[in-house]
Design an enzyme around this catalytic site. Sequence first.
Site, PDB file in Angstrom:
ATOM      1  NE  ARG A 164       5.984  -4.892   6.407  1.00 17.69           N
ATOM      2  CZ  ARG A 164       5.014  -4.119   6.918  1.00 17.69           C
ATOM      3  NH1 ARG A 164       3.933  -4.669   7.423  1.00 17.69           N
ATOM      4  NH2 ARG A 164       5.117  -2.813   6.904  1.00 17.69           N
TER       5      ARG A 164
ATOM      6  CG  HIS B 184       9.725  -8.142  -0.830  1.00 20.35           C
ATOM      7  ND1 HIS B 184      10.274  -6.953  -1.256  1.00 20.35           N
ATOM      8  CD2 HIS B 184       9.555  -8.006   0.511  1.00 20.35           C
ATOM      9  CE1 HIS B 184      10.434  -6.137  -0.221  1.00 20.35           C
ATOM     10  NE2 HIS B 184      10.010  -6.762   0.861  1.00 20.35           N
TER      11      HIS B 184
ATOM     12  CG  ASN C 127       6.669  -1.638  13.138  1.00 18.81           C
ATOM     13  OD1 ASN C 127       7.125  -2.251  12.183  1.00 18.81           O
ATOM     14  ND2 ASN C 127       7.421  -1.261  14.160  1.00 18.81           N
TER      15      ASN C 127
ATOM     16  CG  HIS D  52       9.177  -4.456  10.473  1.00 20.10           C
ATOM     17  ND1 HIS D  52       8.344  -3.369  10.305  1.00 20.10           N
ATOM     18  CD2 HIS D  52       9.567  -4.811   9.222  1.00 20.10           C
ATOM     19  CE1 HIS D  52       8.232  -3.092   9.007  1.00 20.10           C
ATOM     20  NE2 HIS D  52       8.968  -3.966   8.340  1.00 20.10           N
TER      21      HIS D  52
END
Length: 325
Positions: free
Chosen positions: A64, A193, A95, A68
């Site tokens: 992740r 995911h 975040n 990001h």
Amino acid sequence: MAALAMALSCFIFLQILLLIAPTNAQGLKVGFYDKTCPKAELIAKNSVLDAMKKDPKLGAPLLRMFFHDCFVRGCDGSVLLELKNKQDEKNAAPNLSLRGFETIDNVKAALEKECPGVVSCSDVLALVTRDAVAALYGQSWGVETGRRDGKVTNINEALSNLPTPGDNITSLITQFQAKGLDKNDLVVLSGGHTIGHGHCPLILNRLYNFTGKGDSDPNLDPNYAAALRKKCKPTDTTTALEMDPGSFKTFDESYFKLVSQRRGLFQSDAALLDNQETKSYVLKQIKSSGSTFLKDFGVSMVNMGRIGVLTGQAGEVRKNCRNVN
């Protein structure tokens, strides 16, 4: 003379091509550090494996973090930077739940000891992500390296550039296309995911007040919605939920089966069924003929890893990933 002039023109043209080729390829290549820091990838891999022995749930946060980073200013390590005034990407709401920064620090420290000032923090993050996924029984891939680190981080850019769990398919496609990624990349990267957790606050609207009338999202399987309501009360702000129940520790294609059953945790998961191309991919991964997801994921990760990269003399190679030099 004409032949000589033509030959000379061709030679000059070829030299120009050689000069601009690295720019067209964004200056990235697999094995960028083979000569300048031959042990770089091995050092990164060993550090990640050690970290995940202590914290087996670390894979999803690292994946992740890379996502990001790349979606804000490109894959330049800006998500790792810290500002005294806290107006950095790290402190943007999406975040605040990121973790694993110490792992990046440890890899960088080991690389600085081996070959000071050579391997960028943005490349560290790319390598660490690959190794974390592979450690969870995912398929490895060749990571292109050669990125340099950015010097800017901005909290507002994180707020405006990151997709949200509540996005619909139109918004998701638009956001991915803006980064040079297509619908296939969207659905494949959503497959990330298959590992990790979400949290109740991100789905309370889907469960209790989807249209403002106290209802649940009609695109959510009713039985799954009922099970989620047992775990997430309307005021719950902390409970963690497996995004791929029963298989959240293994990087595999089971996420797509859940999406096909309308059991994707987020609206952005359910949205993959609202476009013919993304829906087709979801359904292809659950057929008995075999899934292509693991191989496809590596391809899309390489594509994402090219977003807005700094190469050549742009940016810098940070000594400490949290601060500019």
